[in-house]
Design a protein around this motif. Sequence first.
Motif, short mmCIF file in Angstrom:
data_model
loop_
_atom_site.label_atom_id
_atom_site.label_comp_id
_atom_site.label_asym_id
_atom_site.label_seq_id
_atom_site.Cartn_x
_atom_site.Cartn_y
_atom_site.Cartn_z
N LEU A 1 -7.88 -0.60 -3.58
CA LEU A 1 -7.32 -1.66 -4.62
C LEU A 1 -6.71 -2.71 -3.88
N HIS A 2 -7.62 -3.85 -4.31
CA HIS A 2 -7.36 -5.43 -3.89
C HIS A 2 -6.48 -6.02 -4.01
N LEU A 3 -5.80 -6.23 -3.01
CA LEU A 3 -4.42 -7.73 -3.57
C LEU A 3 -4.37 -8.62 -2.92
N VAL B 1 -6.69 -6.36 6.38
CA VAL B 1 -5.64 -7.46 5.80
C VAL B 1 -6.32 -8.25 6.65
N ARG B 2 -6.09 -9.31 5.43
CA ARG B 2 -6.80 -10.84 5.74
C ARG B 2 -5.71 -12.05 5.83
N ALA C 1 -5.07 -7.90 1.11
CA ALA C 1 -5.85 -6.52 2.21
C ALA C 1 -6.46 -5.82 0.92
N ASP C 2 -7.42 -4.87 1.15
CA ASP C 2 -7.82 -3.76 0.36
C ASP C 2 -7.21 -2.55 0.72
N ASP D 1 5.56 -12.63 6.74
CA ASP D 1 6.38 -11.22 6.93
C ASP D 1 7.17 -11.00 5.47
N GLU D 2 7.26 -12.52 4.28
CA GLU D 2 7.56 -12.63 2.63
C GLU D 2 6.56 -11.65 2.37
N ALA D 3 4.85 -12.06 2.33
CA ALA D 3 3.80 -11.66 1.68
C ALA D 3 3.73 -10.16 2.04
N LEU D 4 3.20 -10.06 3.50
CA LEU D 4 3.37 -8.60 3.45
C LEU D 4 4.30 -7.54 2.80
N GLY D 5 5.53 -8.04 2.86
CA GLY D 5 6.66 -7.19 2.40
C GLY D 5 6.10 -7.15 0.05
N ARG D 6 5.69 -8.82 -0.25
CA ARG D 6 5.12 -7.95 -1.49
C ARG D 6 4.31 -7.82 -1.49
N LEU D 7 3.54 -7.21 -0.57
CA LEU D 7 1.82 -6.96 -0.91
C LEU D 7 2.50 -5.24 -0.87
N ARG D 8 3.63 -4.68 0.22
CA ARG D 8 3.77 -3.54 0.04
C ARG D 8 4.29 -2.91 -1.44
#
Length: 232
Positions: free
Chosen positions: A34-36, A185-186, A224-225, A158-165
């Motif tokens: 899954l690419h997000l 992860v980019r 990230a993939d 940190d905020e963007a990574l949290g949304r991604l998870r």
Amino acid sequence: MSLVRSLIFGLMAAAAAVPAAAQTAPAASTTTMLHLSETAERNAPNDRLRVQLAAEYADRDATKVQAEINRRMGAALKQIKATPDIAVETEGYSVYEERSDKAPPQWHGSQTISLTAKDFAQLLSLVGGLQQDGLVVKGMAPELSREARRAVEDSLTDEALGRLRQRAAHIAATLGTKVAGMREVRIGNAASPPVPLRAMAMARAMPAPVAEPGEAKVSVTVSADIALTPQP
């Protein structure tokens, strides 16, 4: 005959091993990739001011023009260096001749200087004094310092990574799978366009300019993939 028998038995053993090897071949992978991508952005108050000034002079004598430009710039630098916490950078210097059918040839000289500071009031007061001494303000713009921008970018990462998870977990649950891990992860910072220097009036007898800090938009994108595997 013993050698021939050994060869025959060896070939038979190899043939018998082929089906067994085929049976132990790994099954097709059940992992779904899954690419997000998620972006977080925020407006941060500009914390420094940049002002560009110029020493300008015109005369029929090129030597006199250069001497006057040098005098004005030297006096300005002396005054600037006497003011604490002001970053100064001298920029372009030019002298050119202007010819006209209606007037004698005349030489024009100019040298620009850029001042940057976090204390708006102090810098604007200094600029007002430099204007009275003959320098003209060419432009002015508030900015976000590198230190302040990096602090905001760390928070936005940190905020963007949290949304991604969170989004990955939601999609995985909807598909009846689970998140097995992230790959490739980019993280990228969206470049903010530079704030143009606002042109200012060039009259010498004028009060010090005024400026409001305003805000700068800071943006961070994380992609990230993500590997999804079936629920047990």
